[in-house]
Write an enzyme that holds these catalytic residues in place. Structure first.
Site, PDB file in Angstrom:
ATOM      1  CG  ASP A 102      -2.104   0.833   1.179  1.00 28.28           C
ATOM      2  OD1 ASP A 102      -2.068   1.839   0.443  1.00 28.28           O
ATOM      3  OD2 ASP A 102      -3.093   0.518   1.867  1.00 28.28           O
ATOM      4  CG  ASP A 203      -3.658   6.370   0.720  1.00 27.99           C
ATOM      5  OD1 ASP A 203      -4.632   5.698   1.086  1.00 27.99           O
ATOM      6  OD2 ASP A 203      -3.372   7.486   1.209  1.00 27.99           O
ATOM      7  CD  GLU A 245      -8.325   5.397  -1.119  1.00 29.27           C
ATOM      8  OE1 GLU A 245      -9.123   5.287  -0.181  1.00 29.27           O
ATOM      9  OE2 GLU A 245      -7.304   6.107  -1.048  1.00 29.27           O
ATOM     10  CG  HIS A 319      -8.257   0.531   5.747  1.00 19.93           C
ATOM     11  ND1 HIS A 319      -8.301   0.381   4.367  1.00 19.93           N
ATOM     12  CD2 HIS A 319      -7.617   1.700   5.966  1.00 19.93           C
ATOM     13  CE1 HIS A 319      -7.712   1.402   3.802  1.00 19.93           C
ATOM     14  NE2 HIS A 319      -7.278   2.219   4.745  1.00 19.93           N
ATOM     15  CG  ASP A 320     -10.319   4.151   4.895  1.00 25.47           C
ATOM     16  OD1 ASP A 320      -9.628   4.114   5.931  1.00 25.47           O
ATOM     17  OD2 ASP A 320      -9.859   4.435   3.771  1.00 25.47           O
TER      18      ASP A 320
HETATM   19  O1  TEU Z   1      -8.275   7.125   2.404  1.00 25.31           O
HETATM   20  C1  TEU Z   1      -8.731   8.122   1.523  1.00 25.31           C
HETATM   21  C2  TEU Z   1      -9.576   9.142   2.093  1.00 25.31           C
HETATM   22  O2  TEU Z   1      -9.865  10.103   1.414  1.00 25.31           O
HETATM   23  C3  TEU Z   1     -10.094   8.957   3.479  1.00 25.31           C
HETATM   24  O3  TEU Z   1      -9.856  10.088   4.233  1.00 25.31           O
HETATM   25  C4  TEU Z   1     -11.521   8.656   3.431  1.00 25.31           C
HETATM   26  O4  TEU Z   1     -12.238   9.775   2.961  1.00 25.31           O
HETATM   27  C5  TEU Z   1     -12.017   8.320   4.795  1.00 25.31           C
HETATM   28  O5  TEU Z   1     -11.231   7.299   5.287  1.00 25.31           O
HETATM   29  C6  TEU Z   1     -13.447   7.868   4.756  1.00 25.31           C
HETATM   30  O6  TEU Z   1     -13.797   7.542   6.046  1.00 25.31           O
HETATM   31  C7  TEU Z   1      -6.950   6.729   2.363  1.00 25.31           C
HETATM   32  C8  TEU Z   1      -6.734   5.590   3.327  1.00 25.31           C
HETATM   33  O7  TEU Z   1      -7.470   4.482   2.901  1.00 25.31           O
HETATM   34  C9  TEU Z   1      -7.077   6.042   4.714  1.00 25.31           C
HETATM   35  O8  TEU Z   1      -6.994   4.995   5.649  1.00 25.31           O
HETATM   36  C10 TEU Z   1      -6.124   7.154   5.078  1.00 25.31           C
HETATM   37  O9  TEU Z   1      -6.483   7.690   6.330  1.00 25.31           O
HETATM   38  C11 TEU Z   1      -6.132   8.279   4.029  1.00 25.31           C
HETATM   39  O10 TEU Z   1      -6.068   7.789   2.705  1.00 25.31           O
HETATM   40  C12 TEU Z   1      -4.929   9.167   4.225  1.00 25.31           C
HETATM   41  O11 TEU Z   1      -3.766   8.493   3.844  1.00 25.31           O
END
Ligand code: TEU
Ligand code: CA
Length: 546
Positions: A102, A203, A245, A319-320
């Site tokens: 990642d 990311d 992503e 994970h988000d």
């Molecule tokens: O997430 C992309 C992102 O834009 C996130 O802030 C998203 O909007 C949020 O998680 C929704 O709840 C990526 C990663 O997957 C995330 O874990 C990271 O925190 C983020 O980038 C920053 O690197």
């Protein structure tokens, strides 16, 4: 007709996402680690997946759980060593599994050596690795907001300058307009590829091209040229899979990200279906009920319009995101049936399916207290919404439904203490339902959610129709049934899912009779095909002309 020769491996693959912190702890410090993953490779082989997307394990102060990298070429000691990582690549390979790392290239940690150097002086060679603007320390260059709260500009008094950060203050944005920075990143990627890494998840790839002075945080005109440059310099050799992503992706730019000519990335990871329960233009915490017809429309549109022109990722979780069975289906009485239905619905479509750890068990959201949450996004939201006057109940409800920690509770391995995740104190609470929902119980049971995923993963490899079948939506206006057909030289796939907790009449029962039942969300057949039981999902296959 098998098209294997022409088709890249990742079009037949299923990818499993591991959030290393929460997967398996080998040394009792309460945090999952690489040796822990090594001990579970046989479990993943049994599930049948082709690749692991490993959320970041690089050195990091863990402000955003590893999405703030302080050394791209080393492993954080909480997760293990570079040797452990090499061992993981080798051991996974023995089991036919590739490792996808990642890459967080939009920003680094403020503890990265580059940033430490950059803030020493304006003429430091690393200064231009980041985005700086002069100022007075009172009024930031503009009013852009950071993803995790506050202004996107942070004042550094020693320099008399602000730096730009789209996420937390500990995640300064890298300056992609600097060719030296870009070259250094590409070299780093190639270094990982030479260690045997099978691919990369990028990311927030849509944020790499930006123009903060004009208020543009993503998709600036520089974006696709930068991706093409990176692709040429680092991706277009070997048979790497690359996944971008992009929260902002629509079908038109998805065709660029995943251009079949290979000029950019293998596939896009887009979220249109994940915005379904939020007020348009507002934040994810500002919720509206799910409109099922709208949800279908989104999936159907992507399936039809990207066909032959790009490649999508298929997912309900990461994970988000909250747990899908809690968000879209029923995590109570029909948990098992509805978790399987969601899987059947998704895995019959075109694209590369992703399974997020625990999804294959039907893991659910967690009933958090605010003080037990650990995620930086949740903690910032709590601060901001309290200021806005939201009640504690309303804040808690938002966390329970949308908080990222829902997906981050430890993996539920067995009935033993802490669900077998750790012998110590877990960094985030274990969901108390682990005695009913765990891998040990499900692995050897035919009727488990795990077995359903196992079947779907196997089927994708056995039949071409999953990768190349033409998509035809069915019953588009039906308010409860999600159904479609896929047709290829191989035969026809028919998927019929009841997305509701009511029994419904099934207008497709006659076509179902022609097919062989491949998977069902119920173990026992119902009394009649003409009725779908609550959350009943069925997948059929028949030879053309049959
Ligand atoms: O997430 C992309 C992102 O834009 C996130 O802030 C998203 O909007 C949020 O998680 C929704 O709840 C990526 C990663 O997957 C995330 O874990 C990271 O925190 C983020 O980038 C920053 O690197
Ligand atoms: Ca550990």
């Amino acid at each position: 007709m098998r098209q294997e020769e022409k088709m890249p491996w990742w079009k037949r693959a299923v990818i499993y996402q591991i959030y290393p912190r929460s997967f398996c702890d080998s040394n009792g410090d309460g945090i999952g680690d690489i040796p822990g993953i090594l001990s579970k490779l046989d479990y993943l082989k049994k599930l049948g997946i082709d690749a692991i997307w490993l959320s970041p394990v690089f050195c990091s102060p863990q402000d955003d759980n590893g999405y703030d990298i302080s050394d791209y070429r080393n492993i954080d000691p909480i997760f293990g060593t570079l040797d452990d990582m090499d061992r993981l690549v080798r051991e996974a390979e023995k089991r036919g599994i590739r490792i996808i790392m990642d890459l967080v290239l939009n920003h680094s940690s403020d503890e990265h050596r580059w940033f430490q150097e950059a803030k020493k002086s304006r003429d430091n060679p690393y200064h231009d690795y980041y985005i700086w603007r002069d100022g007075d320390g009172v009024t930031p260059p503009n009013d852009l907001k950071a993803g995790f709260g506050g202004s996107a500009w942070e004042w550094v008094p020693e320099l008399g300058q602000y730096y730009f950060h789209q996420f937390s203050v500990k995640q300064p944005d890298l300056n992609w307009d600097n060719p030296r920075l870009r070259a250094e990143l590409y070299e780093m990627i190639n270094w990982w590829t030479s260690r045997g890494i099978g691919g990369f998840r990028l990311d927030v790839v849509d944020h790499l091209g930006k123009d903060p002075d004009r208020g543009v945080m993503k998709c600036a005109p520089t974006l696709h040229p930068y991706i093409r440059e990176m692709s040429k310099a680092a991706f277009q050799r070997n048979d790497l899979v690359t996944v971008g992503e992009a929260w902002s992706a629509d079908i038109e730019n998805a065709k660029l990200y995943s251009n079949p000519d290979g000029s950019e990335l293998s596939m896009v990871f887009q979220f249109e279906h994940m915005k379904i329960d939020q007020i348009p233009g507002k934040e994810k915490w500002d919720m509206i009920p799910i409109n099922f017809l709208e949800l279908k429309k989104i999936f159907f549109r992507w399936q039809r319009e990207l066909y032959g022109k790009g490649w999508n990722s298929l997912f309900w979780e990461n994970h988000d995101l909250p747990r899908s069975v809690s968000r879209f289906a029923d995590d109570g009485d029909y948990r098992v049936e509805s978790a399987k239905m969601l899987a059947i619905l998704l895995h019959g479509m075109q694209g590369t399916p992703y399974v997020y750890q625990g999804e294959e068990l039907g893991m659910t959201n967690y009933n958090f207290r605010i003080e037990d949450c650990r995620d930086i996004e949740i903690l910032n939201m709590v601060r901001e919404r309290r200021k806005k006057g939201w009640s504690e109940d309303r804040i808690l409800d938002a966390i329970h439904r949308k908080g990222r920690d829902n997906a981050r509770t430890p993996m539920q391995w067995d009935r033993s203490r802490n669900a077998g995740f750790t012998t110590g104190e877990p960094w985030l609470l274990v969901n108390p339902n682990y005695k009913e929902i765990n891998a040990a119980d499900q692995m050897n049971r035919e009727d488990s959610v795990f077995s359903c995923y196992q079947k779907l993963i196997r089927l994708r490899k056995e039949r071409d129709v999953f990768a190349d079948g033409v998509f035809e939506p069915l019953l588009e206006e039906d308010e409860k049934i999600f159904a479609y057909r896929r047709t290829s030289g191989d035969g026809t796939l028919l998927v019929v899912c009841n997305f509701s907790g009511d029994a419904v009449e099934n207008p497709l029962w006659q076509e179902e009779q022609r097919g062989e039942l491949l998977v069902s969300s119920y173990t026992e057949p119902g009394e009649t095909l003409a009725l779908l039981r609550p959350y009943e999902g069925r997948m059929y296959f028949y030879q053309n002309g049959q």
